[in-house]
Design a protein around this motif. Sequence first.
Motif, PDB file in Angstrom:
ATOM      1  N   LYS A 680      -2.561   7.687 -13.420  1.00  0.00           N
ATOM      2  CA  LYS A 680      -1.634   7.141 -12.433  1.00  0.00           C
ATOM      3  C   LYS A 680      -2.262   5.924 -11.774  1.00  0.00           C
ATOM      4  N   ILE A 681      -1.395   4.970 -11.385  1.00  0.00           N
ATOM      5  CA  ILE A 681      -1.842   3.810 -10.612  1.00  0.00           C
ATOM      6  C   ILE A 681      -0.924   3.695  -9.387  1.00  0.00           C
ATOM      7  N   GLU A 682      -1.524   3.523  -8.219  1.00  0.00           N
ATOM      8  CA  GLU A 682      -0.764   3.360  -6.990  1.00  0.00           C
ATOM      9  C   GLU A 682      -1.100   2.020  -6.355  1.00  0.00           C
ATOM     10  N   ALA A 683      -0.122   1.438  -5.700  1.00  0.00           N
ATOM     11  CA  ALA A 683      -0.327   0.187  -4.977  1.00  0.00           C
ATOM     12  C   ALA A 683       0.054   0.385  -3.519  1.00  0.00           C
ATOM     13  N   ILE A 684      -0.852   0.017  -2.620  1.00  0.00           N
ATOM     14  CA  ILE A 684      -0.584   0.061  -1.184  1.00  0.00           C
ATOM     15  C   ILE A 684      -0.862  -1.334  -0.635  1.00  0.00           C
ATOM     16  N   LYS A 685       0.183  -1.981  -0.162  1.00  0.00           N
ATOM     17  CA  LYS A 685      -0.007  -3.354   0.296  1.00  0.00           C
ATOM     18  C   LYS A 685       0.576  -3.597   1.689  1.00  0.00           C
ATOM     19  N   GLY A 686       1.257  -2.632   2.222  1.00  0.00           N
ATOM     20  CA  GLY A 686       1.836  -2.785   3.544  1.00  0.00           C
ATOM     21  C   GLY A 686       0.950  -2.169   4.613  1.00  0.00           C
ATOM     22  N   PRO A 687       1.549  -1.651   5.692  1.00  0.00           N
ATOM     23  CA  PRO A 687       0.778  -1.051   6.787  1.00  0.00           C
ATOM     24  C   PRO A 687      -0.046   0.150   6.347  1.00  0.00           C
ATOM     25  N   GLY A 688       0.387   0.811   5.254  1.00  0.00           N
ATOM     26  CA  GLY A 688      -0.359   1.969   4.784  1.00  0.00           C
ATOM     27  C   GLY A 688      -1.783   1.651   4.395  1.00  0.00           C
ATOM     28  N   ALA A 689      -2.085   0.371   4.062  1.00  0.00           N
ATOM     29  CA  ALA A 689      -3.447  -0.006   3.667  1.00  0.00           C
ATOM     30  C   ALA A 689      -4.409   0.013   4.843  1.00  0.00           C
ATOM     31  N   ALA A 690      -3.867   0.219   6.053  1.00  0.00           N
ATOM     32  CA  ALA A 690      -4.738   0.258   7.235  1.00  0.00           C
ATOM     33  C   ALA A 690      -5.716   1.417   7.183  1.00  0.00           C
ATOM     34  N   VAL A 691      -5.427   2.438   6.361  1.00  0.00           N
ATOM     35  CA  VAL A 691      -6.344   3.579   6.270  1.00  0.00           C
ATOM     36  C   VAL A 691      -7.693   3.164   5.705  1.00  0.00           C
ATOM     37  N   PHE A 692      -7.744   1.988   5.034  1.00  0.00           N
ATOM     38  CA  PHE A 692      -9.003   1.529   4.446  1.00  0.00           C
ATOM     39  C   PHE A 692      -9.744   0.564   5.367  1.00  0.00           C
ATOM     40  N   GLY A 693      -9.233   0.377   6.581  1.00  0.00           N
ATOM     41  CA  GLY A 693      -9.884  -0.529   7.509  1.00  0.00           C
ATOM     42  C   GLY A 693      -9.804  -1.970   7.041  1.00  0.00           C
ATOM     43  N   SER A 694     -10.862  -2.727   7.354  1.00  0.00           N
ATOM     44  CA  SER A 694     -10.877  -4.145   6.978  1.00  0.00           C
ATOM     45  C   SER A 694     -10.896  -4.339   5.469  1.00  0.00           C
ATOM     46  N   GLN A 695     -11.392  -3.315   4.730  1.00  0.00           N
ATOM     47  CA  GLN A 695     -11.431  -3.424   3.273  1.00  0.00           C
ATOM     48  C   GLN A 695     -10.028  -3.469   2.670  1.00  0.00           C
ATOM     49  N   GLY A 696      -9.039  -2.932   3.410  1.00  0.00           N
ATOM     50  CA  GLY A 696      -7.679  -2.908   2.892  1.00  0.00           C
ATOM     51  C   GLY A 696      -6.825  -4.066   3.378  1.00  0.00           C
ATOM     52  N   ALA A 697      -7.458  -5.107   3.942  1.00  0.00           N
ATOM     53  CA  ALA A 697      -6.694  -6.236   4.492  1.00  0.00           C
ATOM     54  C   ALA A 697      -5.844  -6.925   3.436  1.00  0.00           C
ATOM     55  N   ASN A 698      -6.315  -6.921   2.178  1.00  0.00           N
ATOM     56  CA  ASN A 698      -5.571  -7.562   1.085  1.00  0.00           C
ATOM     57  C   ASN A 698      -4.885  -6.534   0.177  1.00  0.00           C
ATOM     58  N   GLY A 699      -4.652  -5.330   0.724  1.00  0.00           N
ATOM     59  CA  GLY A 699      -4.011  -4.285  -0.053  1.00  0.00           C
ATOM     60  C   GLY A 699      -5.010  -3.512  -0.900  1.00  0.00           C
ATOM     61  N   ALA A 700      -4.512  -2.468  -1.548  1.00  0.00           N
ATOM     62  CA  ALA A 700      -5.382  -1.612  -2.352  1.00  0.00           C
ATOM     63  C   ALA A 700      -4.676  -1.184  -3.633  1.00  0.00           C
ATOM     64  N   ILE A 701      -5.438  -1.159  -4.728  1.00  0.00           N
ATOM     65  CA  ILE A 701      -4.988  -0.633  -6.008  1.00  0.00           C
ATOM     66  C   ILE A 701      -5.770   0.656  -6.248  1.00  0.00           C
ATOM     67  N   LEU A 702      -5.057   1.758  -6.419  1.00  0.00           N
ATOM     68  CA  LEU A 702      -5.691   3.070  -6.576  1.00  0.00           C
ATOM     69  C   LEU A 702      -5.436   3.567  -7.987  1.00  0.00           C
ATOM     70  N   ILE A 703      -6.496   3.758  -8.730  1.00  0.00           N
ATOM     71  CA  ILE A 703      -6.386   4.169 -10.132  1.00  0.00           C
ATOM     72  C   ILE A 703      -6.930   5.580 -10.270  1.00  0.00           C
ATOM     73  N   TYR A 704      -6.131   6.454 -10.864  1.00  0.00           N
ATOM     74  CA  TYR A 704      -6.551   7.828 -11.114  1.00  0.00           C
ATOM     75  C   TYR A 704      -6.660   8.023 -12.619  1.00  0.00           C
ATOM     76  N   THR A 705      -7.771   8.620 -13.043  1.00  0.00           N
ATOM     77  CA  THR A 705      -7.972   8.833 -14.473  1.00  0.00           C
ATOM     78  C   THR A 705      -7.781  10.299 -14.834  1.00  0.00           C
ATOM     79  N   LYS A 706      -7.529  10.558 -16.092  1.00  0.00           N
ATOM     80  CA  LYS A 706      -7.367  11.920 -16.568  1.00  0.00           C
ATOM     81  C   LYS A 706      -8.696  12.655 -16.467  1.00  0.00           C
ATOM     82  N   LEU A 707      -8.650  13.803 -15.752  1.00  0.00           N
ATOM     83  CA  LEU A 707      -9.858  14.633 -15.597  1.00  0.00           C
ATOM     84  C   LEU A 707     -11.005  13.848 -14.982  1.00  0.00           C
ATOM     85  N   GLY A 708     -10.704  12.838 -14.188  1.00  0.00           N
ATOM     86  CA  GLY A 708     -11.747  12.080 -13.504  1.00  0.00           C
ATOM     87  C   GLY A 708     -12.660  11.323 -14.413  1.00  0.00           C
ATOM     88  N   LYS A 709     -12.155  10.831 -15.566  1.00  0.00           N
ATOM     89  CA  LYS A 709     -13.023  10.142 -16.519  1.00  0.00           C
ATOM     90  C   LYS A 709     -13.548   8.824 -15.987  1.00  0.00           C
TER      91      LYS A 709
END
Length: 807
Positions: A680-709
């Motif tokens: 799965k791939i998730e994109a957070i680019k609005g206010p929800g990216a605030a959970v990452f602090g200053s690191q999320g100022a330009n949004g976040a791309i969240l990639i999940y791999t099968k079985l944590g590969k």
Amino acid sequence: MLFFSITSTNFAQQLTDSIEKAKKNPPEVEKVYLHTDRNYYTIGESLWYKAYSVYAYTNQLFDHSKILYVELISPESKIISRNITNLEGGLGHGDFILADSLGIKPGTYQLRAYTNWMRNYDDDFVFKKEIQIITPNEENTIQAKENSIRAISKNKKDNPKLENTQEIIVDFMPEGGSLIEDVISNVAFKATDSYGNPIEMKGTIFDTNDKQINLFKSIHDGMGKFVIQPEKNQKYYAKIITPNNDEIKVTLPEVQKTGYTLSINTVDEKKVVTIKTNAVTLNQNPDADLTLICSTRGITYFEGTQTLKDTKLSFILPEENFPEGITQLTLYDNQSRPQSERLVYIEKKQDIDVSFTTEKKLYTPKEKVNLTISAKDKKGNPLIANFSIAATDTNGVNENFDDTVNICSYFLMASDIKGKVHNPNYYFNNSNPARLFHLDLLLLTQGWRDFVWKKFPNLNRNKNFKVEKGITIAGKVENLIGTTAKENNLVQMVLLNKGNSMMLNDTTDVNGKFEFNNIIFKGTATMLLNTKNQKGKNRGEFVLDSIYNQPIAVDFKSYNSLNYEENKISQIKANIHNKNIRFNIPEENQLKDVIVTAKKKKENTTPSRYGFADFTYIPEEKGPHYSNIFLLIQIAIPNVTASANSVRFNRYNGPALVLVDGVETDMSLLSSISTEDIAKIEAIKGPGAAVFGSQGANGAILIYTKLGKGSTSDKKVFHSIAMPVNGYQNTRFFYSPDYSKTKPLENNKVDIRNTLYWNPYIQPDEKGNASISYYNNEVDTTVNLNLEGITNNGIPIVVQSSYQIKK
């Protein structure tokens, strides 16, 4: 009759100030009690509990610790489940699902509860209660049918012969602590098996010359007492006849040549305290000043000194000065050496009236029950109180409420003496006319042993265990090479829980330590930790502390039940089994506890950890294949530009934060991930990216791999952590069916619930009233109602009643 007097005016003032100071500034000692819906459960049912945490000296609700550890301990002395229960204002609640997945099997279990702060006092204030877990079967049914009439009618005075008892323990305890030559004394005794169960006995006292001195016989739960006046140079022993007609010999405590002793008798409903000694002691210590200190739960309420001019001195104990509970009387000589000790129970007539009423005493199956609770004082003024109530199926057994602990017997007695108390509620049941006399026997025997409140002067010292005002997440940041502490590193923590987020910052101290205190959340949360040095670079390695303290040592020893207890269990098993047969339904079609759970997640997928994403991409099994991860991201996520140099949202100038399985990832590591491993791939680019602090100022791309590969790369990230953490137990609400509404699925299930209703929070309104309602099961049975609670001024309350269900 003399009243104990104080000889020095200045000394009297000093003692008064000391008493008042102790009352105003006693140590912060907690006690906790658990009210459970029942004491017997079948595998698969839920155990519900309400926690009451009180200030030990007044029994008032105590808003001190916020974390209560509640543990379920198996017959093999192993902790099989542990709840982190949230206490607010001294109150909390929770439950255990007694599922076979926990390894639950029939037997005697222990329910244990304590706070971290309680550990400063060893296990003196740890709450412990035994429960039975059973499984109904055909064999038990047959056995119970043979024994049911005999079992239910058996009185606890009908002592069964314990074939499995290998050891009989008999203790003789002189009143006041010692036998003294020529001083008439009471000697109490108690007989138990190796599991603490009482054994009735009788016997004879002999002196050194085998001359018979007295006869004795137990009168309640293996306890009794006799009178003896020890002679000079004599020793005494007892020949005891057990229920199996075995004879054993036990030596009485050694007789002292000199000393002082205390005794208490009730005369015209007043407690008369007598100090006794012999002529030898009086001649050796003429006009000796003796000091008597009387304390309840560690606080002194009476203290005075008297010159002893005779071998006996009596006075009336001023009971009006004491609160209800166990009072400890200690006699000291003029060198402050303790000479004698006696425990006595002070009972108070409470100016309160708590009751509940049902509309009638006979109901039909599945009929609605309306129950009204009234909590007022004798003048009709409303009480401020908090209660919990359980309505339970008796399953054919006339419940003996005396044989378990309740909030009254625990806070007023059992929690203040050592060891197991058999049938603790017996001593607080007004229908037992001899209960106070038998309670005095208990205090002469069991209470005679080491008493917890003797430690009172030292209770404020050596506090190694902190008060937990909430959940603490703490640890240390070290250099990657070696274990040198990273001082002044910024530590950022984000907790994600049920769509909510919490952001906290801390700076490491000289030892590299950081700490986030007094956090409150329920269930499982995702914790994101990141650390940076003073230049803003991601540097350092986390070493986390355990969030919760390790359990205290288990001292539970499962015991073999007495015959009448075994027969009671067999009767309950038989009744539950017969209910199943009577309604001709398999177990899976019975109406039981409703547990709301999430749907099972598909294999090889990872859930969202960061709240609500603005866009989510999940690849199809037979979808297109992409040559590299960057092409997949650019096609899968709208308005994203991805290359080997950076991944960014078109709306921002800078690169997005990229996390793979919760770990911050650079482009070189990202390029090594196969597109076939993407779950799965998730994109957070609005206010929800605030959970990452200053690191999320330009949004976040969240990639999940099968079985944590994605986490199998050789390159590891130490300065960031993403992991699940458990908070307070996510408590459930007790489900009670509503038969006034049409619910086909529910109505098709047979209702043979053993707990019909459970409510852990009942508070009277401004008029002192409260009302509840629920529906009966569909079994012809007797339902027990058990209400327990405590008032705002620390008076524990127990009210019990019952009604019938019949077609």
